[in-house]
Design a protein around this motif. Structure first.
Motif, short mmCIF file in Angstrom:
data_model
loop_
_atom_site.label_atom_id
_atom_site.label_comp_id
_atom_site.label_asym_id
_atom_site.label_seq_id
_atom_site.Cartn_x
_atom_site.Cartn_y
_atom_site.Cartn_z
N ALA A 66 -3.14 3.86 -2.45
CA ALA A 66 -3.13 2.93 -3.58
C ALA A 66 -2.81 1.55 -3.04
CB ALA A 66 -2.11 3.35 -4.62
N GLU A 67 -3.42 0.53 -3.62
CA GLU A 67 -3.16 -0.84 -3.18
C GLU A 67 -2.68 -1.66 -4.38
OE1 GLU A 67 -6.80 -3.39 -2.67
OE2 GLU A 67 -7.88 -1.49 -2.92
N PHE A 112 0.84 -1.19 0.00
CA PHE A 112 0.00 0.00 0.00
C PHE A 112 0.88 1.25 0.00
CE2 PHE A 112 -3.76 -2.46 0.98
CZ PHE A 112 -3.23 -3.55 1.62
N ILE A 113 0.40 2.26 -0.70
CA ILE A 113 1.17 3.50 -0.82
C ILE A 113 0.23 4.67 -0.54
CG2 ILE A 113 2.68 4.88 -2.31
CD1 ILE A 113 2.87 2.45 -4.19
N LEU A 138 -1.74 -1.64 -9.86
CA LEU A 138 -1.95 -0.73 -8.73
C LEU A 138 -3.32 -0.08 -8.87
CD1 LEU A 138 -0.06 0.14 -6.37
CD2 LEU A 138 0.48 2.16 -7.71
N THR A 139 -4.11 -0.10 -7.80
CA THR A 139 -5.44 0.52 -7.80
C THR A 139 -5.40 1.73 -6.88
OG1 THR A 139 -6.49 -1.62 -8.12
CG2 THR A 139 -7.88 0.17 -7.31
N PHE A 140 -5.81 2.89 -7.43
CA PHE A 140 -5.75 4.14 -6.68
C PHE A 140 -7.12 4.48 -6.08
CE2 PHE A 140 -1.57 5.74 -7.86
CZ PHE A 140 -1.27 4.99 -8.97
N PRO A 177 0.94 13.59 -8.42
CA PRO A 177 1.05 12.96 -7.11
C PRO A 177 2.51 12.75 -6.70
CG PRO A 177 -0.53 11.79 -8.50
CD PRO A 177 0.20 12.76 -9.38
N GLN A 178 2.74 12.83 -5.38
CA GLN A 178 4.07 12.58 -4.82
C GLN A 178 3.97 11.45 -3.81
OE1 GLN A 178 4.56 16.77 -3.33
NE2 GLN A 178 6.70 16.23 -3.65
N PHE A 179 4.93 10.55 -3.85
CA PHE A 179 5.02 9.46 -2.87
C PHE A 179 5.25 10.03 -1.47
CE2 PHE A 179 6.31 5.26 -1.42
CZ PHE A 179 7.21 5.54 -0.42
N ILE A 180 4.48 9.51 -0.49
CA ILE A 180 4.70 9.91 0.90
C ILE A 180 5.31 8.77 1.69
CG2 ILE A 180 3.66 10.74 3.04
CD1 ILE A 180 1.30 11.72 1.45
#
Lengths: 114, 114
Positions: free
Chosen positions: A91-92, A33-34, A102-104, A44-47
């Motif tokens: 996202a999973e 998960f993201i 990947l599903t957002f 979008p930016q990765f956290i």
């Protein structure tokens, strides 16, 4: 973009408060998960991310909690700042084909007032 | 490094017109992706590429085409624009296919078809 926020749930907090943003995911087989942050007019930016063999992961001012029993993910932001105002979405990953599976999620808009 | 660069930022098309959305990255990433983002919805994968000369369909490929003649560039082509293609388009790249290699997004192209 500006239209990303339309129709999204909104969380309004005061500067300095802690924020909790929730995400329900759909696939019990998801193993990764993201969380992403998207500021107006930007990509979008990765956290932070978390694997399904963990239930908590901490970063700088952010913590992600994973509850697999109820398929729920949360992002906690400590001491929220005006610069944290953005749309946040999870996202999973439910397959083994990388980003093609990947599903957002739809996202939550976080509004931080000074 | 500029990262992922998308052009144009905005475009208005009439129904039936065609256009190419440009995407280039300077990180030498093999993997590149095109997503669309509709208001209140999660990102949807249109097409992706695992390297120069290789492309594959994502979840919503109809009405679009892509090519990948170089590692750097991954243009998205709309041949006969339709109102349903009004959206914000994001290009992204990653070093590897694994989801623990972060996605780097461009800042998007906002397309309106009237």
């Amino acid at each position: 973009g500006e239209n990303v926020g339309l129709h999204l749930p909104t969380l309004s907090v005061q500067e300095g408060d802690n924020s909790i943003i929730n995400c329900a995911y759909s696939n019990s087989a998801s193993d990764y998960f993201i969380w992403y942050k998207q500021e107006s007019g930007k990509g979008p930016q990765f956290i932070i991310d978390i694997r399904s063999n963990m239930d908590k992961r901490q970063g700088q001012r952010v913590t992600v909690l994973l509850n697999k029993t109820v398929k729920h993910l949360s992002l906690q932001i400590a001491a929220t700042q005006p610069g944290d105002s953005a749309v946040y979405f999870c996202a999973e990953n439910s397959g083994d084909s990388g980003y093609s599976t990947l599903t957002f999620g739809k996202g939550t808009m976080l509004l931080v007032s000074p | 490094n500029a990262g992922v660069t998308q052009t144009p930022k905005f475009r208005i098309l009439k129904i039936g017109q065609s256009m190419t959305l440009q995407c280039t990255q300077d990180m030498n990433h093999n993997y590149m992706y095109w997503y669309r983002q509709d208001p209140g919805m999660g990102l949807k994968l249109i097409y992706y590429s695992v390297g120069a000369g290789i492309t594959d369909k994502g979840e919503v490929p109809n009405g679009y085409n892509v090519s990948r003649s170089t590692t750097e560039d991954f243009p998205l082509r709309l041949e006969l624009a339709a109102p349903s293609q009004t959206s914000v388009y994001f290009c992204a790249s990653s070093y590897s296919q694994g989801v623990d290699s972060p996605l780097h997004f461009g800042n998007g192209t906002r397309l309106t078809v009237t």
